[in-house]
Design a protein around this motif. Structure first.
Motif, PDB file in Angstrom:
ATOM      1  N   PHE A 166       0.656  -1.580  -0.017  1.00 25.31           N
ATOM      2  CA  PHE A 166       0.068   0.561  -0.255  1.00 25.31           C
ATOM      3  C   PHE A 166       0.942   0.848   0.035  1.00 25.31           C
ATOM      4  CE2 PHE A 166      -2.956  -2.293   1.863  1.00 25.31           C
ATOM      5  CZ  PHE A 166      -4.296  -2.258   0.707  1.00 25.31           C
ATOM      6  N   GLU A 167       1.764   1.401   0.774  1.00 27.64           N
ATOM      7  CA  GLU A 167       2.908   2.543   0.900  1.00 27.64           C
ATOM      8  C   GLU A 167       3.185   2.688  -0.524  1.00 27.64           C
ATOM      9  OE1 GLU A 167       5.778   1.155   3.115  1.00 27.64           O
ATOM     10  OE2 GLU A 167       4.432   2.357   5.648  1.00 27.64           O
ATOM     11  N   ARG A 168       3.182   2.101  -1.611  1.00 27.21           N
ATOM     12  CA  ARG A 168       3.497   1.552  -2.828  1.00 27.21           C
ATOM     13  C   ARG A 168       2.915   2.270  -4.049  1.00 27.21           C
ATOM     14  NH1 ARG A 168       7.488  -3.241  -3.709  1.00 27.21           N
ATOM     15  NH2 ARG A 168       9.046  -3.612  -1.543  1.00 27.21           N
ATOM     16  N   SER A 169       1.235   2.618  -3.417  1.00 30.06           N
ATOM     17  CA  SER A 169       0.260   1.945  -4.237  1.00 30.06           C
ATOM     18  C   SER A 169      -0.565   3.999  -4.769  1.00 30.06           C
ATOM     19  CB  SER A 169      -1.089   1.617  -3.177  1.00 30.06           C
ATOM     20  OG  SER A 169      -1.213   2.412  -2.868  1.00 30.06           O
ATOM     21  N   TRP A 170      -0.082   4.448  -3.941  1.00 28.12           N
ATOM     22  CA  TRP A 170      -0.421   6.275  -4.151  1.00 28.12           C
ATOM     23  C   TRP A 170       0.015   6.616  -5.379  1.00 28.12           C
ATOM     24  CZ3 TRP A 170       1.065   6.352   1.078  1.00 28.12           C
ATOM     25  CH2 TRP A 170       3.004   5.959   0.938  1.00 28.12           C
ATOM     26  N   ASP A 171      -0.636   7.628  -6.476  1.00 25.02           N
ATOM     27  CA  ASP A 171      -1.080   8.360  -7.615  1.00 25.02           C
ATOM     28  C   ASP A 171      -1.019   9.304  -7.608  1.00 25.02           C
ATOM     29  OD1 ASP A 171      -0.419   8.487 -10.619  1.00 25.02           O
ATOM     30  OD2 ASP A 171      -1.162   6.829 -11.007  1.00 25.02           O
ATOM     31  N   MET A 172       1.014   9.963  -7.474  1.00 30.26           N
ATOM     32  CA  MET A 172       0.525  11.488  -8.214  1.00 30.26           C
ATOM     33  C   MET A 172      -0.901  12.132  -9.118  1.00 30.26           C
ATOM     34  SD  MET A 172       2.509  13.091  -5.866  1.00 30.26           S
ATOM     35  CE  MET A 172       3.215  14.768  -6.272  1.00 30.26           C
ATOM     36  N   GLU A 173      -0.749  11.286 -10.675  1.00 27.60           N
ATOM     37  CA  GLU A 173      -2.440  12.046 -10.874  1.00 27.60           C
ATOM     38  C   GLU A 173      -3.809  11.392 -10.589  1.00 27.60           C
ATOM     39  OE1 GLU A 173      -0.881  10.137 -14.901  1.00 27.60           O
ATOM     40  OE2 GLU A 173       1.425  11.995 -15.037  1.00 27.60           O
ATOM     41  N   ASP A 174      -2.883  10.566  -9.878  1.00 29.61           N
ATOM     42  CA  ASP A 174      -4.364  10.150  -9.069  1.00 29.61           C
ATOM     43  C   ASP A 174      -5.001  10.069  -8.186  1.00 29.61           C
ATOM     44  OD1 ASP A 174      -7.350   8.656  -8.526  1.00 29.61           O
ATOM     45  OD2 ASP A 174      -6.417   6.895 -10.151  1.00 29.61           O
ATOM     46  N   PRO A 175      -4.990  11.513  -7.477  1.00 33.89           N
ATOM     47  CA  PRO A 175      -6.320  11.651  -5.799  1.00 33.89           C
ATOM     48  C   PRO A 175      -6.942  10.550  -5.934  1.00 33.89           C
ATOM     49  CG  PRO A 175      -5.932  13.574  -6.929  1.00 33.89           C
ATOM     50  CD  PRO A 175      -5.711  12.070  -8.522  1.00 33.89           C
ATOM     51  N   ALA A 176      -7.509  10.346  -5.868  1.00 38.62           N
ATOM     52  CA  ALA A 176      -7.996   9.100  -5.133  1.00 38.62           C
ATOM     53  C   ALA A 176      -7.800   7.613  -4.754  1.00 38.62           C
ATOM     54  CB  ALA A 176      -9.615   8.545  -6.279  1.00 38.62           C
ATOM     55  N   LEU A 177      -6.881   7.718  -5.627  1.00 40.17           N
ATOM     56  CA  LEU A 177      -6.024   6.473  -6.197  1.00 40.17           C
ATOM     57  C   LEU A 177      -4.983   6.535  -4.104  1.00 40.17           C
ATOM     58  CD1 LEU A 177      -5.642   3.192  -6.945  1.00 40.17           C
ATOM     59  CD2 LEU A 177      -3.931   4.437  -8.068  1.00 40.17           C
ATOM     60  N   SER A 178      -4.488   7.163  -4.494  1.00 38.93           N
ATOM     61  CA  SER A 178      -3.384   7.994  -2.932  1.00 38.93           C
ATOM     62  C   SER A 178      -4.543   8.014  -1.913  1.00 38.93           C
ATOM     63  CB  SER A 178      -2.840   9.137  -3.470  1.00 38.93           C
ATOM     64  OG  SER A 178      -1.944   9.407  -4.297  1.00 38.93           O
ATOM     65  N   ALA A 179      -5.861   8.448  -2.061  1.00 37.41           N
ATOM     66  CA  ALA A 179      -6.458   8.744  -0.928  1.00 37.41           C
ATOM     67  C   ALA A 179      -7.126   7.281  -0.069  1.00 37.41           C
ATOM     68  CB  ALA A 179      -8.053   9.027  -0.618  1.00 37.41           C
ATOM     69  N   MET A 180      -7.363   5.826  -1.341  1.00 36.10           N
ATOM     70  CA  MET A 180      -7.556   5.660  -1.339  1.00 36.10           C
ATOM     71  C   MET A 180      -6.126   4.463   0.212  1.00 36.10           C
ATOM     72  SD  MET A 180      -9.346   3.696  -4.119  1.00 36.10           S
ATOM     73  CE  MET A 180      -9.228   1.984  -3.839  1.00 36.10           C
ATOM     74  N   ALA A 181      -4.694   4.349  -0.904  1.00 36.21           N
ATOM     75  CA  ALA A 181      -3.918   4.221  -0.015  1.00 36.21           C
ATOM     76  C   ALA A 181      -3.461   4.383   1.915  1.00 36.21           C
ATOM     77  CB  ALA A 181      -2.548   4.276  -0.579  1.00 36.21           C
ATOM     78  N   HIS A 182      -4.244   5.864   1.457  1.00 36.68           N
ATOM     79  CA  HIS A 182      -3.873   5.948   2.897  1.00 36.68           C
ATOM     80  C   HIS A 182      -5.527   5.976   3.543  1.00 36.68           C
ATOM     81  CE1 HIS A 182      -0.281   8.494   2.388  1.00 36.68           C
ATOM     82  NE2 HIS A 182      -0.874   9.519   1.686  1.00 36.68           N
ATOM     83  N   ALA A 183      -5.629   5.565   3.556  1.00 38.03           N
ATOM     84  CA  ALA A 183      -7.228   5.470   4.103  1.00 38.03           C
ATOM     85  C   ALA A 183      -6.467   3.475   4.552  1.00 38.03           C
ATOM     86  CB  ALA A 183      -8.366   5.043   3.232  1.00 38.03           C
ATOM     87  N   ALA A 184      -6.514   2.549   3.809  1.00 38.35           N
ATOM     88  CA  ALA A 184      -6.069   1.703   4.021  1.00 38.35           C
ATOM     89  C   ALA A 184      -4.687   1.104   5.208  1.00 38.35           C
ATOM     90  CB  ALA A 184      -5.414   0.368   2.573  1.00 38.35           C
ATOM     91  N   LEU A 185      -3.757   1.888   4.949  1.00 34.35           N
ATOM     92  CA  LEU A 185      -2.797   2.099   5.967  1.00 34.35           C
ATOM     93  C   LEU A 185      -3.209   2.890   6.813  1.00 34.35           C
ATOM     94  CD1 LEU A 185       0.222   3.586   3.842  1.00 34.35           C
ATOM     95  CD2 LEU A 185       0.319   0.825   4.444  1.00 34.35           C
ATOM     96  N   ALA A 186      -4.400   3.337   7.087  1.00 32.95           N
ATOM     97  CA  ALA A 186      -4.897   4.400   8.971  1.00 32.95           C
ATOM     98  C   ALA A 186      -5.446   3.009   9.996  1.00 32.95           C
ATOM     99  CB  ALA A 186      -5.881   5.417   8.440  1.00 32.95           C
ATOM    100  N   LEU A 187      -5.581   2.391   8.419  1.00 33.00           N
ATOM    101  CA  LEU A 187      -7.096   1.363   9.493  1.00 33.00           C
ATOM    102  C   LEU A 187      -6.115   0.580  10.227  1.00 33.00           C
ATOM    103  CD1 LEU A 187     -10.049   1.231   6.872  1.00 33.00           C
ATOM    104  CD2 LEU A 187     -10.181   2.147   9.404  1.00 33.00           C
ATOM    105  N   ILE A 188      -5.397   0.387   8.825  1.00 32.91           N
ATOM    106  CA  ILE A 188      -4.381  -1.245   9.873  1.00 32.91           C
ATOM    107  C   ILE A 188      -3.731  -1.633  10.430  1.00 32.91           C
ATOM    108  CG2 ILE A 188      -2.069  -1.644   8.362  1.00 32.91           C
ATOM    109  CD1 ILE A 188      -3.127  -2.144   6.065  1.00 32.91           C
TER     110      ILE A 188
END
Length: 242
Positions: free
Chosen positions: A172-194
């Motif tokens: 998940f730490e490698r899954s954020w995308d500078m061109e896709d804020p929604a994907l970055s939000a999903m990554a941070h949400a997953a990491l926060a929950l974990i």
């Protein structure tokens, strides 16, 4: 023959090496295993006490074998590269074997070919070289997209692999995308929950604050949050049963 053995071994080693850094390493490992097995068979034929037709100089067997295996895995790798986005290394590495097989086959009797045949074979080989250049650029330069790391992170979470280099957190730490804020939000949400699940308050707050930059929890699809929470709860149930 020995050069074909070397080619298959080199490609297999390259695939094994790069597969270690892929979100779904099984695709590269399967192709590498087949190529390594092919190299072993060719080497055994080369070292056989009685020479066979396939080991004689000018034999079409090795290049035809390279075309069949290289072409097959180039198609499979291209499918994963373009459709499933689960792999980006099988197609370019297999393409090297495919192109080598084509060049090896069309140049077997090059001096006996007519000018028209030579031009046709040259054009054919050039087309596949251009295709290979595209595959190398698409696979090794553009690389893996963030969505692929999200998918693999979800799979690792389902397997109960959370920590470590191959764990869900690392993916998940490698899954954020500078061109896709929604994907970055999903990554941070997953990491926060974990991290919240692991009672790691410090890291939870870090990713929760970063998530706020993308609109907070409300910016993340509820189905994604449910998927993460369900898998975390499943891991907790397994640990309690043990």
């Amino acid at each position: 023959m020995l050069i074909w053995v070397t080619l298959f071994i080199t490609i297999a080693i390259g695939l094994f090496w790069y597969a270690r850094h892929q979100p779904f390493p099984e695709h590269g490992n399967i192709a590498a295993s087949i190529f390594l097995l092919t190299a072993l068979v060719l080497y055994m034929a080369l070292e056989a006490p009685r020479p066979t037709a396939g080991t004689l100089p000018g034999s079409p067997v090795p290049p035809v074998l390279a075309i069949i295996l290289g072409g097959w895995f180039t198609i499979i790798g291209g499918y994963h590269m373009g459709r499933t986005q689960r792999d980006v290394i099988v197609a370019p590495f297999s393409g090297i074997i495919l192109v080598s097989g084509i060049f090896g086959l069309v140049t077997l009797d090059w001096t006996l070919q007519t000018t028209t045949e030579q031009i046709g074979n040259f054009i054919l080989a050039s087309v596949f070289v251009l295709l290979e250049i595209y595959l190398l650029f698409r696979g090794l330069v553009v690389g893996i997209q963030g969505i692929t790391w999200s998918k693999s992170g979800l799979r690792q979470l389902e397997r109960g692999l959370i920590m470590g280099d191959r764990g869900a957190i690392s993916h998940f730490e490698r899954s954020w995308d500078m061109e896709d804020p929604a994907l970055s939000a999903m990554a941070h949400a997953a990491l926060a929950l974990i991290y919240k699940f692991n009672d790691d308050t410090e890291n939870y707050e870090i990713h929760a604050n970063r998530l706020d930059r993308f609109g907070g929890w409300g910016s993340v699809d509820s189905s994604w949050l449910d998927a993460i929470s369900t898998r975390l709860q499943g891991n907790a149930n397994l640990e309690s049963d043990e």
